[in-house]
Design a protein around this motif. Structure first.
Motif, PDB file in Angstrom:
ATOM      1  N   UNK A 343      96.444  40.206  42.118  1.00  0.00           N
ATOM      2  CA  UNK A 343      95.575  40.449  43.282  1.00  0.00           C
ATOM      3  C   UNK A 343      94.112  40.531  42.865  1.00  0.00           C
ATOM      4  N   UNK A 344      93.252  40.155  43.786  1.00  0.00           N
ATOM      5  CA  UNK A 344      91.814  40.151  43.484  1.00  0.00           C
ATOM      6  C   UNK A 344      91.084  41.349  44.090  1.00  0.00           C
ATOM      7  N   UNK A 345      91.770  42.133  44.938  1.00  0.00           N
ATOM      8  CA  UNK A 345      91.084  43.272  45.547  1.00  0.00           C
ATOM      9  C   UNK A 345      92.048  44.434  45.725  1.00  0.00           C
ATOM     10  N   UNK A 346      91.519  45.640  45.640  1.00  0.00           N
ATOM     11  CA  UNK A 346      92.313  46.852  45.831  1.00  0.00           C
ATOM     12  C   UNK A 346      92.474  47.095  47.333  1.00  0.00           C
ATOM     13  N   UNK A 347      93.252  48.125  47.733  1.00  0.00           N
ATOM     14  CA  UNK A 347      93.473  48.350  49.172  1.00  0.00           C
ATOM     15  C   UNK A 347      92.172  48.557  49.954  1.00  0.00           C
ATOM     16  N   UNK A 348      91.110  48.983  49.289  1.00  0.00           N
ATOM     17  CA  UNK A 348      89.836  49.194  49.992  1.00  0.00           C
ATOM     18  C   UNK A 348      88.955  47.962  49.942  1.00  0.00           C
ATOM     19  N   UNK A 349      89.449  46.898  49.334  1.00  0.00           N
ATOM     20  CA  UNK A 349      88.679  45.667  49.291  1.00  0.00           C
ATOM     21  C   UNK A 349      87.769  45.539  48.077  1.00  0.00           C
ATOM     22  N   UNK A 350      87.771  46.536  47.190  1.00  0.00           N
ATOM     23  CA  UNK A 350      86.933  46.409  45.996  1.00  0.00           C
ATOM     24  C   UNK A 350      87.589  45.446  45.011  1.00  0.00           C
ATOM     25  N   UNK A 351      86.781  44.626  44.334  1.00  0.00           N
ATOM     26  CA  UNK A 351      87.353  43.607  43.451  1.00  0.00           C
ATOM     27  C   UNK A 351      88.062  44.203  42.241  1.00  0.00           C
ATOM     28  N   UNK A 352      89.157  43.571  41.842  1.00  0.00           N
ATOM     29  CA  UNK A 352      89.880  43.968  40.632  1.00  0.00           C
ATOM     30  C   UNK A 352      89.472  43.026  39.508  1.00  0.00           C
TER      31      UNK A 352
END
Ligand code: ADP
Ligand code: MG
Length: 375
Positions: A343-352
């Protein structure tokens, strides 16, 4: 006098595409007679490091000089001789031979070195408090007693360097104290010791402490308990401040820990993790790498808890993710990442941040580089 000198040493194990970079450009110098503790999370390269120093593995690149010998230049036969003459191994996976008695196990090490001498081997077992167990088979000894036989075996040939990998792991308190006392005596007798341990109390016995993180080394000798996690928290906050375009100044950093923030920031600067930037701070390359790892572990853990384990209480998800970011090994992190489909983003939409396991298509396409030239 320097006993062990690593310059720019890397070790890559084959397998899984680009393989595993277990040690990444490590520079380390250990004085003769010094006792060094090597710490760091599971999978960070600790065992690889002591295997290289002991001549059990060869580096992929870099220079490795141990007790005056350039290990890269030795033939397999010379390397075997170097091990027998120079190194005492206290490794759990170097099992005692099950069908030989404690005494015979010690004598076997003597034999590989020179000549077996029963009286000397008995004296070595007596020195570790096992005079009355010399004729027992390993299976008839407790874990702690077996570990003391391993120590007697490691010391019998009077090696200049003692390498210990988790020497007190799985021992009860009484045996742990005995093993540590034996290491202390070996240190007092002038041996150079490199000891891998998870335990800060055990590490505090050493003259100096270093820490591995994903195959890279940091001197942490001046750290006290809990300070390392404080560093991680600060790195994480510096990363998030940058993401949010907020100034990375001390007033914006909120972490608890053993040290006042100003001192923690200063020791992180000394360790090369951060650098001054105007009125605040920025991540130095080493800090950038470490922060990216922590953020990656934290955000993958958040996804795992909220999506896969359907934990919907935000406070709980955060609390769990904060724990997991400190304990996930690189393998476990890569497995979680693959399981979640990179995945490229966490549940809050911040980039991984990307990990070694993540496909690089996007980057390759934008640079229009052929697949083979990617790194
Ligand atoms: P530690 O002792 O700190 O737990 P290791 O040195 O055992 O770490 O391992 C470092 C990394 O190298 C890990 O990712 C591990 O899976 C990998 N590794 C270790 N030994 C091998 C091997 N023989 N082949 C492939 N990968 C290995
Ligand atoms: Mg290990």
């Amino acid at each position: 006098m320097v006993a062990i000198d690593l310059q720019n040493v890397s070790k890559r194990y084959p397998g899984g595409g680009r393989g595993v970079l277990a040690l990444d450009s490590v520079a380390l110098s250990v004085e003769a007679g010094e006792w060094l503790a090597v710490m760091g999370p599971s999978g960070s390269g600790k065992t690889t490091l002591v295997h290289l120093v002991g001549g059990l593995e060869r580096p992929t690149s870099g220079s490795l000089i141990v007790a005056g010998a350039d290990l890269a230049a030795l033939s397999p036969r010379e390397l075997a001789r170097f091990r027998a003459e120079t190194i005492g191994f206290v490794f759990q996976q170097f099992h005692l031979v099950p069908y030989l008695t404690a005494l015979e196990n010690v004598m076997l090490a003597q034999y590989f070195h020179s000549l077996a001498d029963a009286a000397e081997a008995e004296a070595a077992l007596a020195a570790v408090g096992l005079a009355d167990r010399a004729r027992h088979l390993p299976a008839q000894l407790s874990g702690g007693e077996q570990q003391r036989v391993v120590l007697a075996r490691a010391l019998i040939n009077d090696p200049a360097i003692l390498l210990a990998d988790e020497p007190t792991g799985n021992l009860d308190e009484d045996n742990e104290l005995r093993v540590l006392e034996l290491l202390r005596r070996a240190h007092a007798a002038g041996k150079t010791i490199v000891m891998v341990t998870h335990d800060p109390t055990v590490a505090s016995l050493a003259d100096r402490r270093v820490q591995l993180h994903h195959g890279r080394i940091t001197d942490i000798s001046w750290l006290t308990a809990g300070q390392d996690e404080q560093w991680d928290e600060i790195l994480e906050q510096l990363w998030i401040l940058r993401e949010n375009h907020e100034p990375a100044i001390a007033e914006n950093i909120r972490v608890a820990g053993p040290l006042p923030l100003a001192n923690a920031l200063d020791s992180m600067r000394q360790a090369g993790l951060i650098a001054p930037n105007g009125l605040g701070w920025r991540l130095a390359p080493e800090g950038e790498r470490r922060a990216s790892d922590i953020i990656r572990r934290h955000r993958l853990a958040e996804l795992l808890f909220s999506d896969t384990l359907e934990l919907h209480d935000e406070a709980q998800v955060q609390a769990q993710a904060c724990k997991f970011e400190h304990i996930l090994s690189p393998e476990a992190t890569a497995r979680i990442c693959s399981f979640l489909g990179h995945p490229r983003a966490c549940p809050h939409g911040s980039p991984i941040p990307l990990g070694e396991c993540c496909p690089r298509e996007a980057a390759a396409v934008s640079r229009s580089a052929p697949a083979g030239e990617r790194d």
